[in-house]
Design a protein around this motif. Structure first.
Motif, mmCIF file in Angstrom:
data_model
loop_
_atom_site.group_PDB
_atom_site.id
_atom_site.type_symbol
_atom_site.label_atom_id
_atom_site.label_comp_id
_atom_site.label_asym_id
_atom_site.label_seq_id
_atom_site.Cartn_x
_atom_site.Cartn_y
_atom_site.Cartn_z
ATOM 1 N N LYS A 119 0.841 -1.194 0.000
ATOM 2 C CA LYS A 119 0.000 0.000 0.000
ATOM 3 C C LYS A 119 0.874 1.241 0.000
ATOM 4 C CE LYS A 119 -3.964 2.126 2.312
ATOM 5 N NZ LYS A 119 -4.894 2.067 3.457
ATOM 6 N N HIS A 120 0.539 2.195 -0.864
ATOM 7 C CA HIS A 120 1.332 3.411 -0.981
ATOM 8 C C HIS A 120 0.676 4.568 -0.221
ATOM 9 C CE1 HIS A 120 4.271 2.485 -4.411
ATOM 10 N NE2 HIS A 120 3.926 1.375 -3.825
ATOM 11 N N THR A 121 1.413 5.656 -0.168
ATOM 12 C CA THR A 121 0.941 6.815 0.596
ATOM 13 C C THR A 121 -0.318 7.429 0.008
ATOM 14 O OG1 THR A 121 2.473 8.204 -0.673
ATOM 15 C CG2 THR A 121 3.244 7.364 1.449
ATOM 16 N N ASP A 122 -0.578 7.218 -1.272
ATOM 17 C CA ASP A 122 -1.790 7.787 -1.885
ATOM 18 C C ASP A 122 -2.975 6.841 -1.774
ATOM 19 O OD1 ASP A 122 -1.040 5.836 -3.638
ATOM 20 O OD2 ASP A 122 -1.235 7.061 -5.450
ATOM 21 N N GLU A 123 -2.877 5.859 -0.867
ATOM 22 C CA GLU A 123 -3.945 4.896 -0.593
ATOM 23 C C GLU A 123 -4.118 3.857 -1.692
ATOM 24 O OE1 GLU A 123 -5.434 4.791 2.415
ATOM 25 O OE2 GLU A 123 -4.042 6.422 2.851
ATOM 26 N N TYR A 178 -7.521 1.381 -5.856
ATOM 27 C CA TYR A 178 -7.763 2.328 -4.773
ATOM 28 C C TYR A 178 -8.933 1.808 -3.947
ATOM 29 C CZ TYR A 178 -4.570 5.640 -6.937
ATOM 30 O OH TYR A 178 -3.441 6.238 -7.446
ATOM 31 N N LEU A 179 -8.634 1.387 -2.710
ATOM 32 C CA LEU A 179 -9.682 0.865 -1.846
ATOM 33 C C LEU A 179 -10.791 1.904 -1.646
ATOM 34 C CD1 LEU A 179 -7.578 -0.959 0.890
ATOM 35 C CD2 LEU A 179 -8.916 -1.998 -0.954
ATOM 36 N N GLN A 180 -11.980 1.432 -1.463
ATOM 37 C CA GLN A 180 -13.182 2.260 -1.298
ATOM 38 C C GLN A 180 -13.571 2.977 -2.598
ATOM 39 O OE1 GLN A 180 -14.155 1.295 1.511
ATOM 40 N NE2 GLN A 180 -12.159 0.686 2.280
ATOM 41 N N THR A 181 -12.957 2.618 -3.706
ATOM 42 C CA THR A 181 -13.377 3.126 -5.015
ATOM 43 C C THR A 181 -13.576 1.927 -5.937
ATOM 44 O OG1 THR A 181 -11.262 3.305 -6.209
ATOM 45 C CG2 THR A 181 -11.811 5.064 -4.628
ATOM 46 N N PRO A 182 -14.330 2.084 -7.027
ATOM 47 C CA PRO A 182 -14.542 0.960 -7.938
ATOM 48 C C PRO A 182 -13.507 0.867 -9.058
ATOM 49 C CG PRO A 182 -15.994 2.759 -8.536
ATOM 50 C CD PRO A 182 -15.203 3.230 -7.344
ATOM 51 N N TYR A 183 -12.394 1.592 -8.948
ATOM 52 C CA TYR A 183 -11.465 1.693 -10.067
ATOM 53 C C TYR A 183 -10.243 0.799 -9.889
ATOM 54 C CZ TYR A 183 -14.407 5.748 -10.778
ATOM 55 O OH TYR A 183 -15.486 6.565 -10.937
ATOM 56 N N VAL A 184 -9.885 0.121 -10.984
ATOM 57 C CA VAL A 184 -8.736 -0.776 -11.015
ATOM 58 C C VAL A 184 -7.948 -0.490 -12.290
ATOM 59 C CG1 VAL A 184 -7.957 -3.170 -11.023
ATOM 60 C CG2 VAL A 184 -10.045 -2.546 -9.781
ATOM 61 N N PHE A 185 -6.614 -0.445 -12.172
ATOM 62 C CA PHE A 185 -5.744 -0.169 -13.314
ATOM 63 C C PHE A 185 -4.765 -1.333 -13.468
ATOM 64 C CE2 PHE A 185 -7.086 3.701 -11.227
ATOM 65 C CZ PHE A 185 -7.672 4.406 -12.258
ATOM 66 N N ALA A 241 -2.191 9.758 -15.567
ATOM 67 C CA ALA A 241 -3.106 10.469 -16.463
ATOM 68 C C ALA A 241 -4.475 9.809 -16.501
ATOM 69 C CB ALA A 241 -2.511 10.550 -17.868
ATOM 70 N N ILE A 242 -4.517 8.494 -16.716
ATOM 71 C CA ILE A 242 -5.821 7.839 -16.801
ATOM 72 C C ILE A 242 -6.475 7.775 -15.419
ATOM 73 C CG2 ILE A 242 -5.144 6.540 -18.837
ATOM 74 C CD1 ILE A 242 -4.909 4.060 -17.100
ATOM 75 N N ARG A 243 -5.665 7.700 -14.362
ATOM 76 C CA ARG A 243 -6.227 7.733 -13.012
ATOM 77 C C ARG A 243 -6.881 9.077 -12.735
ATOM 78 N NH1 ARG A 243 -2.030 8.891 -8.567
ATOM 79 N NH2 ARG A 243 -2.330 10.891 -9.636
ATOM 80 N N ASP A 244 -6.175 10.183 -13.026
ATOM 81 C CA ASP A 244 -6.719 11.518 -12.759
ATOM 82 C C ASP A 244 -7.956 11.796 -13.603
ATOM 83 O OD1 ASP A 244 -4.653 11.791 -11.015
ATOM 84 O OD2 ASP A 244 -3.479 13.171 -12.247
#
Length: 337
Positions: free
Chosen positions: A116-120, A146-153, A190-193
């Motif tokens: 786990k990184h500092t940006d969660e 990113y935990l608590q979000t539905p996004y996966v990269f 970029a795609i995360r933001d």
């Protein structure tokens, strides 16, 4: 270090050319400045490998946790769908245990490392094997969630591995499905933001941005004022469409066209039952910045066409354009994304 990590490090050292070994270790970032200085690159490759193994033993470094450069390779975004009631309560410990358990039920030989990184963000490194082979650490898959979000990269995954990973992610995050977000790029940030709206958004306003003051002598104040107002309005509309400030460095956008061919002078194409198919691809070092500049400078007309403004609006850079109609194969009506 365990034996498998040592063997992996030895194999990688053999593959790296001696002239580039110093820069490769600097990019690795696991050695301190003093440790790098202690490496005598005039020695043989064998001696350098032994020295590096000793340093890693001292540092208790786990080689499999090395991160790849986040701007290398192609990253693909996915979105988890239909969360269960307890989806938001899943913590890191639960996610780790359940993800490893579910994936190892599906794949006999697999190596899984998480951090786990500092940006969660939770980084997952998977080295895949199968029934008859050990995990291949030279071709790992990387997943950022990113935990608590539905996004996966995800990067570096094959069509065979994708359904296995999808099933493990769905079960360990308490969702019911996962879908392709139709967003990809070489820059993970970029795609995360873009997908998570981590950039300055500009919303429509009733009043245009006031033009900047100009202390120079104006020969025709009415013309100058009109031009400044037009420029301010173009800038406002461009920022509303693509965002303000620094924009995510998206590098491409693809439009796949499957519509009815419309040209009264070409009956052969117009009367075809099959839809007209073609692909349009835009590329740039910063595509959204390029589009915003074209709109604000007057190169492209404003308001911005929805075909372009839907990139940040929908968080996608792959679109299938079809015709409106009662069914998926219909060719009547106006094109839609």
């Amino acid at each position: 270090m365990d034996d498998s990590a040592k063997r992996l490090l030895q194999r990688l050292m053999r593959r790296i050319p001696t002239p580039t070994l110093r820069s490769a270790l600097e990019k690795w970032g696991r050695l301190t400045t003093e440790q790098q200085k202690s490496m005598d690159f005039t020695q043989s490759k064998w001696a350098l490998t032994e020295r590096l193994l000793g340093i890693c033993e001292v540092n208790s470094a786990i080689f499999s946790e090395i991160q790849i450069n986040v701007n290398q390779g192609m990253w693909y975004a996915f979105q988890l769908m239909d969360p269960e009631d307890d989806a938001k309560s899943v913590d890191l410990t639960q996610f780790k245990e359940q993800f490893k358990s579910h994936l190892r039920e599906l794949v006999r030989n697999v190596s899984i490392k998480m951090k786990k990184h500092t940006d969660e963000a939770v980084w997952i490194r998977i080295a895949w094997g199968d029934t008859f082979s050990r995990p291949n650490h030279l071709k790992p898959t990387y997943i950022v969630h990113y935990l608590q979000t539905p996004y996966v990269f995800v990067t570096s995954i094959t069509s065979k591995q994708k359904p296995l990973l999808s099933q493990a992610l769905v079960l360990s995050t308490r969702y019911q499905a996962i879908k392709d977000a139709n967003l990809s790029g070489r820059k993970l940030t970029a795609i995360r933001d873009l997908l998570m709206k981590k950039y300055q958004q500009v919303f429509p306003t009733k009043y245009p941005i006031p033009p900047p003051e100009n202390n120079q002598t104006i020969s025709n104040q009415h013309i100058e004022k009109e031009q400044a107002e037009l420029a301010a309005n173009r800038l406002q509309m461009a920022c509303e469409a693509f965002g303000g400030g620094m924009l995510p460095q998206l590098q491409s956008a693809v439009y796949k066209l499957e519509t009815k061919f419309r040209d009264h002078s070409n009956k052969t194409m117009t009367e075809r039952e099959e839809p007209f198919r073609c692909v349009v691809k835009f590329t740039s070092t910063n595509l959204l910045e390029s589009f915003r500049h074209c709109a604000s400078s007057g190169i492209a007309s404003t308001p911005v066409t929805p075909l372009l403004s839907c990139i940040p609006l929908k968080g996608r850079n792959y679109f299938l354009i079809t015709d409106n109609g009662p069914g998926p194969s219909s060719q009547r009506g106006q094109p839609q994304v």
